[in-house]
Design a protein around this motif. Structure first.
Motif, PDB file in Angstrom:
ATOM      1  N   ASN A 177       0.811  -1.219   0.000  1.00 35.48           N
ATOM      2  CA  ASN A 177       0.000   0.000   0.000  1.00 35.48           C
ATOM      3  C   ASN A 177       0.848   1.274   0.000  1.00 35.48           C
ATOM      4  O   ASN A 177       0.369   2.336   0.410  1.00 35.48           O
ATOM      5  N   LEU A 178       2.094   1.191  -0.450  1.00 36.30           N
ATOM      6  CA  LEU A 178       2.923   2.389  -0.503  1.00 36.30           C
ATOM      7  C   LEU A 178       2.342   3.422  -1.461  1.00 36.30           C
ATOM      8  O   LEU A 178       2.492   4.626  -1.257  1.00 36.30           O
ATOM      9  N   ARG A 179       1.655   2.959  -2.484  1.00 33.48           N
ATOM     10  CA  ARG A 179       1.056   3.884  -3.460  1.00 33.48           C
ATOM     11  C   ARG A 179      -0.050   4.735  -2.849  1.00 33.48           C
ATOM     12  O   ARG A 179      -0.410   5.780  -3.407  1.00 33.48           O
ATOM     13  N   ASP A 180      -0.598   4.306  -1.706  1.00 28.42           N
ATOM     14  CA  ASP A 180      -1.722   5.023  -1.103  1.00 28.42           C
ATOM     15  C   ASP A 180      -1.304   6.000  -0.016  1.00 28.42           C
ATOM     16  O   ASP A 180      -2.160   6.687   0.539  1.00 28.42           O
ATOM     17  N   CYS A 181      -0.010   6.079   0.313  1.00 28.83           N
ATOM     18  CA  CYS A 181       0.402   7.000   1.369  1.00 28.83           C
ATOM     19  C   CYS A 181       0.331   8.441   0.858  1.00 28.83           C
ATOM     20  O   CYS A 181       0.330   8.702  -0.346  1.00 28.83           O
ATOM     21  N   ALA A 182       0.278   9.386   1.794  1.00 34.43           N
ATOM     22  CA  ALA A 182       0.086  10.796   1.430  1.00 34.43           C
ATOM     23  C   ALA A 182       1.194  11.340   0.525  1.00 34.43           C
ATOM     24  O   ALA A 182       0.902  12.013  -0.474  1.00 34.43           O
ATOM     25  N   PRO A 183       2.488  11.092   0.818  1.00 32.79           N
ATOM     26  CA  PRO A 183       3.512  11.602  -0.107  1.00 32.79           C
ATOM     27  C   PRO A 183       3.392  11.029  -1.513  1.00 32.79           C
ATOM     28  O   PRO A 183       3.589  11.740  -2.508  1.00 32.79           O
ATOM     29  N   ALA A 184       3.058   9.721  -1.625  1.00 32.72           N
ATOM     30  CA  ALA A 184       2.911   9.116  -2.950  1.00 32.72           C
ATOM     31  C   ALA A 184       1.759   9.750  -3.711  1.00 32.72           C
ATOM     32  O   ALA A 184       1.858  10.000  -4.923  1.00 32.72           O
ATOM     33  N   GLN A 185       0.662  10.022  -3.016  1.00 32.70           N
ATOM     34  CA  GLN A 185      -0.469  10.667  -3.676  1.00 32.70           C
ATOM     35  C   GLN A 185      -0.102  12.070  -4.153  1.00 32.70           C
ATOM     36  O   GLN A 185      -0.508  12.488  -5.237  1.00 32.70           O
ATOM     37  N   ALA A 186       0.673  12.788  -3.350  1.00 34.59           N
ATOM     38  CA  ALA A 186       1.085  14.136  -3.755  1.00 34.59           C
ATOM     39  C   ALA A 186       2.005  14.087  -4.970  1.00 34.59           C
ATOM     40  O   ALA A 186       1.885  14.904  -5.892  1.00 34.59           O
ATOM     41  N   ILE A 187       2.942  13.122  -4.985  1.00 30.66           N
ATOM     42  CA  ILE A 187       3.845  12.991  -6.130  1.00 30.66           C
ATOM     43  C   ILE A 187       3.059  12.625  -7.388  1.00 30.66           C
ATOM     44  O   ILE A 187       3.296  13.173  -8.468  1.00 30.66           O
ATOM     45  N   ASP A 188       2.117  11.700  -7.260  1.00 28.15           N
ATOM     46  CA  ASP A 188       1.313  11.293  -8.418  1.00 28.15           C
ATOM     47  C   ASP A 188       0.487  12.469  -8.944  1.00 28.15           C
ATOM     48  O   ASP A 188       0.359  12.660 -10.161  1.00 28.15           O
ATOM     49  N   ALA A 189      -0.075  13.250  -8.035  1.00 31.22           N
ATOM     50  CA  ALA A 189      -0.882  14.402  -8.469  1.00 31.22           C
ATOM     51  C   ALA A 189      -0.013  15.424  -9.198  1.00 31.22           C
ATOM     52  O   ALA A 189      -0.421  16.002 -10.216  1.00 31.22           O
ATOM     53  N   ARG A 190       1.201  15.649  -8.684  1.00 29.65           N
ATOM     54  CA  ARG A 190       2.103  16.604  -9.325  1.00 29.65           C
ATOM     55  C   ARG A 190       2.520  16.096 -10.708  1.00 29.65           C
ATOM     56  O   ARG A 190       2.553  16.865 -11.683  1.00 29.65           O
ATOM     57  N   ALA A 191       2.822  14.801 -10.797  1.00 30.21           N
ATOM     58  CA  ALA A 191       3.216  14.231 -12.092  1.00 30.21           C
ATOM     59  C   ALA A 191       2.062  14.299 -13.089  1.00 30.21           C
ATOM     60  O   ALA A 191       2.262  14.609 -14.269  1.00 30.21           O
ATOM     61  N   SER A 192       0.850  14.027 -12.627  1.00 33.90           N
ATOM     62  CA  SER A 192      -0.303  14.078 -13.520  1.00 33.90           C
ATOM     63  C   SER A 192      -0.531  15.494 -14.039  1.00 33.90           C
ATOM     64  O   SER A 192      -0.881  15.689 -15.209  1.00 33.90           O
TER      65      SER A 192
END
Length: 653
Positions: A410-425
């Motif tokens: 579930n590393l993809r669901d942690c807050a930093p991962a979500q922020a990185i994914d949002a920035r990349a998107s």
């Protein structure tokens, strides 16, 4: 019955009997209502007869269904009513009795702990797997659901995890087959995708379907209606349920309209695939359009077969040697004349020599133009981060993106991962689809936007993971290399003021306590909360101790050793009486290597409990001026005395 000569009036006795009678014991109430149901009364009728609600009657019936042995203990005041209520989350009398026997020697007999133990083998209805399948589907398949009628339970618990997993697997496979039918070469399904699921995969081009005129008009109408409702009800203390329902419906419809479908090239789809997983809210998460490395090789071989002349390294290669007539010299006859009818490309060795000279000239010119150099580095980084298998840059700089060797679940669901994914998107939406157009696009960005994009790409290359070093050297990592990596990550962490607690990390059973020993758990609790809290749980078994430790440390702002940044986090765990105030902020400030130069430290004091102005760091490298001393000055404090730090780390004011 009363004595005939009693001086107390019959009316007095009647009044006292009706006004001052002793209430039934709660256990007698439970049993009485159960007896009424056994004789044919329904819940609604019982509630109406006794001037209460059906919910209260159901609670009493649930309490009556608890094990008779526990009823006897409750009747003898051996347990509280709240504890008896907690046992209603399980229907198995034997399990209830076994748990109470186990708690007989336990320090923790709280209702919350009882509920936790009785539901530890169940799955909460709020779990994303339950939302994905649907509780109704699960119940129809024969699964059971238990509810807590006395506490907010979020829908209860599913009692058959094996059945739930089977239903999840069946639906995931069905969703995968549906996506595969779109024309993809492969589809991978998983409840949780690993962090590096798309590692080394190329994302193919995609086109967003534009809105039609009718859809745009519908979006405008929905937005206007939403604004009108918000304006109408914004000042009203209690908004009707139907208004909330309408606003939710508008949001859902707007989301469906704004989230545009994507169109892919059918030829590319034939060599690409998709990932299907479950999102945090239980919805289907589909990530389409990724090409594996082996499929890229097949594509290159096919293209090479279609154009064999492009494969030759010398003649016809087009590498500064001709093909179009460029850099071509005519052959010379023995008499010195030209034979222009048989032009040949320049020899590869000559082309190599010439371009080597050109490379040095380009490097020299490059070094004299910092703006272009910055753009070129940014161009190379963006190509590596957003365009897989690209060859559109001559700058030999490539991002080495970090993919964890041992990624936790579930590393993809942690807050930093979500922020990185949002920035990349967000950047993917802006970057051109064709890597050949990237250079011109980057030059249109202002300096601030270029810096933000550079920071994002660079962040993807930061590796602070303490990888497991193999027993035998594999040529990739070594203990020394990992140690130096971690040391420099501490430097970066101090520079950015890294705060893992604010970022959302908490010590949990799954993420930490399950992997450490009981002595370590007790030591961690003692460090974070004090020895008395560790003594409260030192008698528990490992699983129970881990759960209690998670509860105790949830709001303690505590971090395990490997997650602390020396000079930032470790100071928070030092006894406050052992050092002067503010010393925890001064221990880690680096010393400067110039004569009486100053700088203002950033984020040094931006801790939750230290909202103080920045400190200016002044240091002299002249031993005669102040040997071994570093000054820290806070100019806007009433006390103008500097605080100095000695070589031994002590603070003096």
């Amino acid at each position: 019955m009363r004595a005939a000569d009693s001086e107390i009036l019959a009316e007095d006795d009647s009044f006292a009997e009706n006004a001052m009678r002793e209430s039934l014991h709660p256990l007698d109430q439970f049993r009485a209502m159960q007896a009424m149901v056994d004789k044919g009364d329904d819940v609604e009728a019982i509630a109406a007869h006794h001037f209460t609600t059906p919910a209260v009657v159901r609670q009493r019936l649930k309490l009556a269904a608890v094990s008779p042995k526990l009823h006897d203990i409750y009747a003898d005041d051996g347990m509280t009513l709240d504890q008896l209520m907690a046992f209603t989350v399980a229907d198995d009398h034997q399990r209830q009795e076994e748990l109470w026997a186990q708690l007989d020697h336990s320090f923790n007999k709280s209702p919350g702990f009882i509920r936790q133990k009785l539901t530890e083998d169940s799955v909460r209805v709020t779990d994303k797997r339950a939302a994905f399948v649907g509780v109704d589907t699960y119940v129809t398949a024969g699964g059971g659901v238990v509810r807590d009628l006395f506490e907010a339970d979020g829908g209860g618990w599913l009692t058959d995890p094996a059945l739930l997993d089977r239903l999840v697997d069946e639906r995931l496979k069905a969703e995968g087959e549906r996506i595969l039918a779109e024309g993809w070469k492969w589809v991978t399904t998983s409840i949780d995708l690993p962090w590096d699921a798309t590692r080394d995969l190329r994302a193919i081009d995609r086109t967003e379907v534009p809105m039609t005129d009718d859809e745009q008009a519908r979006v405008a109408a929905l937005e206007a209606e939403s604004e009108a409702l918000c304006e109408q009800w914004s000042e009203v203390p209690e908004v009707p349920a139907e208004v909330h329902a309408r606003i939710d419906a508008i949001d859902a419809e707007l989301g469906a309209l704004v989230d545009r479908p994507l169109v892919f090239d059918p030829a590319e789809m034939g060599r690409a695939g998709a990932f299907v997983s479950i999102d945090r809210d239980g919805s289907v998460r589909v990530e389409r359009g990724f090409v594996r490395t082996e499929d890229e090789l097949e594509r290159e071989l096919a293209e090479g077969a279609a154009a064999p002349e492009a494969k030759a390294g010398g003649e016809g290669s087009g590498l500064r040697g001709g093909g179009d007539g460029d850099h071509v010299i005519p052959p010379v006859d023995s008499d010195g004349g030209d034979r222009s009818d048989a032009l040949r490309p320049l020899p590869d060795r000559l082309v190599s020599d010439l371009t080597a000279w050109r490379t040095l000239a380009l490097q020299d010119a490059f070094a004299q133009d910092p703006a272009i150099a910055f753009a070129a580095v940014l161009h190379a980084l963006v190509l590596g981060c957003f365009y897989s298998a690209t060859r559109e840059s001559c700058v030999e700089i490539a991002p080495n993106r970090v993919y964890f060797s041992n990624a936790p679940t579930n590393l993809r669901d942690c807050a930093p991962a979500q922020a990185i994914d949002a920035r990349a998107s967000a950047w993917k939406e802006r970057l051109p689809q064709d890597d050949k157009e990237l250079w011109d696009f980057l030059l249109t960005l202002d300096g601030e936007e270029q810096a933000k994009l550079l920071a994002h790409c660079t962040s993807l290359c930061v590796n602070a993971q303490a990888e497991i070093v193999p027993k035998y050297d594999n040529g990739r990592i070594s203990a020394h290399g990992v140690a130096r990596r971690i040391a420099h990550s501490d430097v970066l962490a101090r520079a950015v003021g890294l705060d893992l607690v604010a970022a959302g990390w908490r010590p949990t059973v799954e993420g930490y306590f399950r992997s450490v020993t009981k002595p370590r758990i007790l030591a961690d609790v003692a460090e974070a909360r004090g020895p008395q809290f560790a003594e409260m749980i030192d008698h528990l078994k490992k699983a129970d101790m881990a759960r209690e430790a998670e509860r105790l440390l949830n709001d303690a702002a505590w971090l395990p050793g490997p997650m602390r940044t020396p000079g930032l986090d470790d100071a928070e765990h030092v006894d406050a009486g052992a050092m002067p105030p503010m010393a925890n902020c001064l221990l880690s400030l680096p010393r400067m290597q110039s004569n009486w130069t100053t700088r203002t430290t950033l984020n040094c004091l931006s801790r939750p409990n230290n909202r103080l102005p920045p400190i200016t760091h002044i240091r002299s490298s002249d031993p005669a001026a102040m040997p071994g001393r570093a000054l820290f000055w806070r100019p806007d404090m009433n006390n103008a005395n500097p605080i100095r730090r000695s070589n031994d780390g002590g603070c003096h004011g």
